[in-house]
Design a protein around this motif. Structure first.
Motif, mmCIF file in Angstrom:
data_model
loop_
_atom_site.group_PDB
_atom_site.id
_atom_site.type_symbol
_atom_site.label_atom_id
_atom_site.label_comp_id
_atom_site.label_asym_id
_atom_site.label_seq_id
_atom_site.Cartn_x
_atom_site.Cartn_y
_atom_site.Cartn_z
ATOM 1 N N HIS A 224 -21.588 86.681 73.981
ATOM 2 C CA HIS A 224 -21.144 87.661 72.990
ATOM 3 C C HIS A 224 -20.516 88.878 73.650
ATOM 4 C CE1 HIS A 224 -22.556 85.740 69.371
ATOM 5 N NE2 HIS A 224 -23.796 85.649 69.808
ATOM 6 N N ASN B 72 -13.436 80.495 71.458
ATOM 7 C CA ASN B 72 -13.216 80.748 70.034
ATOM 8 C C ASN B 72 -14.370 81.518 69.397
ATOM 9 O OD1 ASN B 72 -10.714 79.230 69.959
ATOM 10 N ND2 ASN B 72 -11.982 77.378 70.128
ATOM 11 N N GLY B 73 -15.175 82.148 70.229
ATOM 12 C CA GLY B 73 -16.321 82.875 69.709
ATOM 13 C C GLY B 73 -17.459 81.932 69.347
ATOM 14 N N ARG C 178 -20.274 80.700 66.356
ATOM 15 C CA ARG C 178 -20.417 80.643 64.908
ATOM 16 C C ARG C 178 -21.809 80.127 64.542
ATOM 17 N NH1 ARG C 178 -17.444 76.601 66.923
ATOM 18 N NH2 ARG C 178 -18.185 74.468 66.559
ATOM 19 N N LEU D 61 -25.533 87.603 66.619
ATOM 20 C CA LEU D 61 -24.152 88.117 66.624
ATOM 21 C C LEU D 61 -23.127 87.026 66.357
ATOM 22 C CD1 LEU D 61 -24.132 90.677 69.593
ATOM 23 C CD2 LEU D 61 -24.049 91.176 67.151
ATOM 24 N N ALA D 62 -23.592 85.818 66.037
ATOM 25 C CA ALA D 62 -22.667 84.730 65.725
ATOM 26 C C ALA D 62 -22.068 84.926 64.336
ATOM 27 C CB ALA D 62 -23.391 83.390 65.809
ATOM 28 N N ASP D 63 -20.896 84.389 64.133
ATOM 29 C CA ASP D 63 -20.201 84.519 62.853
ATOM 30 C C ASP D 63 -20.831 83.563 61.834
ATOM 31 O OD1 ASP D 63 -18.363 85.148 60.894
ATOM 32 O OD2 ASP D 63 -16.870 83.716 61.622
ATOM 33 N N GLY D 64 -21.382 84.115 60.742
ATOM 34 C CA GLY D 64 -21.964 83.282 59.701
ATOM 35 C C GLY D 64 -23.487 83.214 59.778
ATOM 36 N N GLN E 69 -28.719 85.747 59.676
ATOM 37 C CA GLN E 69 -27.383 86.103 59.203
ATOM 38 C C GLN E 69 -26.707 86.938 60.282
ATOM 39 O OE1 GLN E 69 -27.135 87.740 55.215
ATOM 40 N NE2 GLN E 69 -25.402 89.057 55.809
ATOM 41 N N GLY E 70 -25.638 86.403 60.846
ATOM 42 C CA GLY E 70 -24.964 87.097 61.927
ATOM 43 C C GLY E 70 -24.392 88.440 61.485
ATOM 44 N N ALA F 230 -22.041 92.116 62.833
ATOM 45 C CA ALA F 230 -20.917 92.445 63.707
ATOM 46 C C ALA F 230 -21.350 93.151 64.983
ATOM 47 C CB ALA F 230 -19.911 93.315 62.948
ATOM 48 N N LYS F 231 -22.424 93.922 64.914
ATOM 49 C CA LYS F 231 -22.861 94.640 66.110
ATOM 50 C C LYS F 231 -24.343 94.977 66.006
ATOM 51 C CE LYS F 231 -21.593 99.263 64.401
ATOM 52 N NZ LYS F 231 -20.839 100.496 64.701
#
Length: 443
Positions: free
Chosen positions: A108, A155-156, A158, A181-184, A222-223, A225-226
């Motif tokens: 991350h 690609n980050g 998720r 910090l994962a997306d989603g 729940q991921g 943003a920071k």
């Protein structure tokens, strides 16, 4: 090496009080979590143990500024997280299994992570395959090279839906530290729910994470943003507290373990009472703890099975077995967490203990090791008169058990590997032994 030997003159009951600080199995993971924050984090009651030194070295190698304060205060500032040289990380290779938990946070923060050869106690297979598989599910790319594993996240990362084959503590920690910090949204099933896991979730929630612990071992993350830094006082070390309790029982002594908490030790306390040990709980917010003692009379044999929380913790098994060598009759211990955890009994038999190992599941529930020829069940016949011996410590928790046996035995024992293993998880071990009246010395 002479400085790694402790001479123990046995036969003296341990009496007095000692203090336990933050749990080793939480503190080291909370230190890793500090990498996820954008501001500094502060941990209190951090024990002065080698595992903390190892993680401190790994943090500093990655640019985290670490400073210490009075009474176990540790401040970690991750403002300048950077890639560490492979040689710097390899300094710690073979010393700990913590490096793999850095993967999610470093992916991350930097988009890259490196894992050297992993060490730790040789008590079972404990493969990293589950960690790597989970990281790949999150979107990590794993490149196996001669020097170790290099991970990237082009690609980050998720969120995922993931179910563990076994409620592994390490794999659960990996998913938590990666998912925040994962997306989603990440849904983890068959997760470990040990008190140290719950305390890690408390740390992450303080940092800004959104984590729900559902019934039936389901954790939903729940991921966000920071994350920011945290300030946290960890739960006390229930493994160390129980080990001193077993030492009081085996040596016919009485030890007040200041800082020990009843809630996280209920399963151990039930067994302790069933064996014939006595304890009392002081719930005072300052200076409270649990007093353990041998009330006199004969100890009773029991049948035990280790299990994931809320079952009997596998790290409680070894010190209990030493105490069970003094119980009248046959005790049965079925180990279901690690397949090679009874290696330490070779030295106990050398001291006069009557312990037989079996590959069958000598318990009410079949386990993963049944019919696989692992010696994972033990029958202990007692009481046995223990005598002094030269002992080589095989791993951290077994090492404490060897010392309990040496303290309970007649004569003078030499215990090798004290600094290498016991200092990993027990703070000021020599000082605590002295405070309890143990007759020990360094050659």
């Amino acid at each position: 090496m002479s400085e790694d030997v402790l001479v123990v003159h046995g036969g003296t009951p341990l009496r007095g009080e000692i203090q336990v600080r933050g749990a080793k199995n939480l503190v080291s993971k909370a230190m890793v979590a500090a990498v996820l924050g954008e501001t500094a984090s502060t941990l209190y009651d951090v024990p002065a143990i080698r595992d903390v030194e190892i993680v401190t070295g790994l943090l500093e190698a990655h640019g985290v500024k670490v400073s210490t304060g009075p009474e176990g205060e540790l401040v970690m500032d991750p403002a300048n997280v950077t890639r560490a040289a492979v040689d710097e990380i390899n300094v710690h290779a073979g010393s700990s299994r913590i490096p793999i938990l850095f993967c999610g946070p470093l992916l991350h923060r930097l988009g890259h992570a490196f894992i050297p050869d992993l060490g730790g106690c040789k008590i079972g297979d404990r493969p990293i395959d589950f960690h790597i598989q989970a990281l790949r599910e999150f979107g990590a790319v794993v490149d196996k090279r001669p020097d170790g594993l290099h991970l990237s996240a082009p690609n980050g990362l998720r969120g995922i839906k993931y179910e563990l084959e076994y409620p592994s503590v390490g794999s659960t920690e990996q998913v938590l530290l990666t998912a925040v910090l994962a997306d989603g949204v990440t849904e983890l099933r068959n997760a470990a729910v040990e008190p140290e896991i719950v305390d890690l979730i408390c740390v992450l929630q303080k940092m800004g994470a959104i984590i729900k612990v559902h019934t039936d071992r389901v954790i939903e993350i729940q991921g966000v943003a920071k994350l920011s830094g945290y300030s946290h006082r960890p739960i006390p070390d229930r493994i160390e507290a129980a080990s001193w309790g077993a030492a009081a029982l085996a040596t016919h002594g009485e030890i007040f373990v200041r800082g020990a908490k009843q809630a996280d030790m209920m399963t151990f306390l039930n067994v302790y009472r069933s064996v014939g040990g006595a304890f009392s709980v002081d719930d005072s917010p300052i200076g409270g703890g649990i007093r353990f003692w041998h009330p006199g009379g004969e100890l009773q044999p029991v049948a035990l099975e280790t299990d994931v929380h809320p079952g009997l913790m596998t790290d409680w098994q070894q010190p209990l077995v030493v105490a069970l060598t003094q119980a009248r009759g046959l005790s049965i211990v079925h180990e279901t967490v690690y397949e090679r955890r009874f290696g330490y009994t070779t030295e106990l038999r050398q001291m006069g203990a009557n312990i037989q190992l079996y590959s069958e599941c000598l318990g009410g529930t079949p386990c993963r090791w049944g019919r696989r020829n692992f010696l994972h069940s033990a029958v202990i016949a007692g009481p046995s008169k223990l005598h002094a011996a030269d002992l080589q410590i095989p791993d951290l928790r077994a090492g404490f058990s060897h010392l309990i046996a040496a303290l309970a035995a007649e004569g003078t024992s030499r215990v090798y590997g004290v600094d290498r293993y016991i200092s990993r998880g027990y703070e000021d071990f020599d000082g605590k032994l002295a405070a309890l009246g143990a007759r020990t010395e360094r050659p």
